[in-house]
Write a protein that holds these residues in place. Sequence first.
Motif, mmCIF file in Angstrom:
data_model
loop_
_atom_site.group_PDB
_atom_site.id
_atom_site.type_symbol
_atom_site.label_atom_id
_atom_site.label_comp_id
_atom_site.label_asym_id
_atom_site.label_seq_id
_atom_site.Cartn_x
_atom_site.Cartn_y
_atom_site.Cartn_z
ATOM 1 N N LEU A 218 -16.485 -15.661 23.016
ATOM 2 C CA LEU A 218 -17.528 -14.640 23.150
ATOM 3 C C LEU A 218 -17.317 -13.542 22.116
ATOM 4 O O LEU A 218 -16.184 -13.095 21.916
ATOM 5 N N LYS A 219 -18.398 -13.145 21.489
ATOM 6 C CA LYS A 219 -18.346 -12.039 20.537
ATOM 7 C C LYS A 219 -19.488 -11.075 20.825
ATOM 8 O O LYS A 219 -20.651 -11.463 20.860
ATOM 9 N N LEU A 220 -19.124 -9.827 21.035
ATOM 10 C CA LEU A 220 -20.098 -8.756 21.241
ATOM 11 C C LEU A 220 -20.016 -7.847 20.024
ATOM 12 O O LEU A 220 -18.926 -7.341 19.691
ATOM 13 N N ASN A 257 -14.116 -9.469 20.907
ATOM 14 C CA ASN A 257 -13.928 -10.899 20.732
ATOM 15 C C ASN A 257 -13.025 -11.417 21.839
ATOM 16 O O ASN A 257 -11.875 -10.980 21.958
ATOM 17 N N LEU A 258 -13.536 -12.333 22.646
ATOM 18 C CA LEU A 258 -12.785 -12.851 23.779
ATOM 19 C C LEU A 258 -12.859 -14.374 23.808
ATOM 20 O O LEU A 258 -13.838 -14.965 23.354
ATOM 21 N N GLU A 259 -11.827 -14.973 24.365
ATOM 22 C CA GLU A 259 -11.857 -16.402 24.676
ATOM 23 C C GLU A 259 -11.305 -16.579 26.086
ATOM 24 O O GLU A 259 -10.197 -16.116 26.379
ATOM 25 N N PHE A 260 -12.084 -17.216 26.939
ATOM 26 C CA PHE A 260 -11.636 -17.389 28.316
ATOM 27 C C PHE A 260 -12.027 -18.770 28.822
ATOM 28 O O PHE A 260 -12.908 -19.437 28.276
ATOM 29 N N LEU A 276 -15.583 -14.927 37.169
ATOM 30 C CA LEU A 276 -15.989 -14.546 35.817
ATOM 31 C C LEU A 276 -15.374 -13.207 35.421
ATOM 32 O O LEU A 276 -14.884 -13.026 34.304
ATOM 33 N N LYS A 277 -15.386 -12.274 36.355
ATOM 34 C CA LYS A 277 -14.837 -10.948 36.112
ATOM 35 C C LYS A 277 -13.352 -11.039 35.766
ATOM 36 O O LYS A 277 -12.872 -10.438 34.799
ATOM 37 N N SER A 278 -12.621 -11.822 36.545
ATOM 38 C CA SER A 278 -11.191 -11.984 36.321
ATOM 39 C C SER A 278 -10.901 -12.640 34.976
ATOM 40 O O SER A 278 -10.008 -12.214 34.238
ATOM 41 N N ALA A 279 -11.676 -13.674 34.640
ATOM 42 C CA ALA A 279 -11.458 -14.377 33.376
ATOM 43 C C ALA A 279 -11.711 -13.470 32.182
ATOM 44 O O ALA A 279 -10.951 -13.477 31.205
ATOM 45 N N VAL A 280 -12.776 -12.659 32.249
ATOM 46 C CA VAL A 280 -13.120 -11.769 31.140
ATOM 47 C C VAL A 280 -12.062 -10.684 30.972
ATOM 48 O O VAL A 280 -11.631 -10.377 29.851
ATOM 49 N N ILE A 281 -11.606 -10.095 32.077
ATOM 50 C CA ILE A 281 -10.607 -9.027 31.987
ATOM 51 C C ILE A 281 -9.289 -9.566 31.440
ATOM 52 O O ILE A 281 -8.661 -8.951 30.573
ATOM 53 N N ASN A 282 -8.863 -10.744 31.916
ATOM 54 C CA ASN A 282 -7.621 -11.332 31.405
ATOM 55 C C ASN A 282 -7.726 -11.649 29.913
ATOM 56 O O ASN A 282 -6.769 -11.451 29.158
ATOM 57 N N ALA A 283 -8.887 -12.115 29.500
ATOM 58 C CA ALA A 283 -9.085 -12.407 28.077
ATOM 59 C C ALA A 283 -9.062 -11.123 27.257
ATOM 60 O O ALA A 283 -8.522 -11.087 26.142
ATOM 61 N N ALA A 284 -9.636 -10.056 27.804
ATOM 62 C CA ALA A 284 -9.650 -8.775 27.095
ATOM 63 C C ALA A 284 -8.243 -8.231 26.929
ATOM 64 O O ALA A 284 -7.880 -7.691 25.872
ATOM 65 N N ILE A 285 -7.436 -8.380 27.961
ATOM 66 C CA ILE A 285 -6.049 -7.913 27.879
ATOM 67 C C ILE A 285 -5.286 -8.691 26.814
ATOM 68 O O ILE A 285 -4.513 -8.119 26.028
#
Length: 318
Positions: A218-220, A257-260, A276-285
């Motif tokens: 994912l790229k924002l 930029n995230l990969e989950f 989804l929330k957990s996956a995105v936060i872990n990827a952000a970390i």
Amino acid sequence: GAKSSIESISLSIPLTINVRGLKISRLLQADRVAFRPSILSLFAGKAVLSNLTLINPVFNIELSEEGRLNLPKKSSGVKGNKSQGMPFYLTALNITNGRLIFTDKKIAPRGYQTVVSGINVDISKQMFPPTSLDIKFRIEADIVTPEDDPLGSILFDGRVDFGPKNMDAALRVKGLELTYFSPYYGNFLSNKKLLSAKLNTASAFKAENNALKITTQLKLHDLIYAQEALERSQSMLIFDLAQKTLDLFIDAEGNLNLEFILNTRLDKPRITIADLKSAVINAAIRSLREQSPAELFRKGKELYEQFKDFGKSIEVSF
């Protein structure tokens, strides 16, 4: 039931039924619908369409304030009758230049509309052996405003075999203007008001023996904030890590930029908001490792100041 009408119906060779000017209430209208029924399958007690084609169809889906869709309800049949009717099978589906209008009255009483246009669908089942459940598909579409201003595009293609429950497919979202969907995500991404944000994603769907793994990149990018957003965000008292994902984890260029990875089942896929929330936060970390020490120090200092201000506000309230 829904009111239906057609302009004309005709037969062509090979045995194909052509329907022009189809209209089913406000739910569906199409310039042309064509299908080829299998006569032999009727003798086997099955209804099989070897091909279903829709030309310029328009689907109108509406969600009421009570959360009900305007889709026809499945008939429950005669009480006590266990018969489920004749099985129905579709071996191929083709949609050319379709349009889907989704009106959400749960978000806004007058209806908040999302439009998917230029829908082209090509789905076909492998013909041999006849019992095969191996399906090849390609679905592409543009997402636009009700005024047809572009918001992004989607492409989903690959194949899925519901026999051994295997899948190999890719889903790509390009240039999606995320702020148009702010009524849905609220301040999950940021407590600051975003005027613009583009989203690109590439998801790989891999399944073997029903175990489905979805890997998403994912790229924002192209984030534009409102001028007054910073002052307003500093006055907020509630601190939620999920809501600060964008603010904390964007890189020096202002991109996220995230990969989950999400794991589920192919036959009964289920991904909750919490998953989804957990996956995105872990990827952000994890993405923090790629940022410079100076950038991490700056963000850590901002985080400390937010906690300090939050603590002072609690002292005042008591």
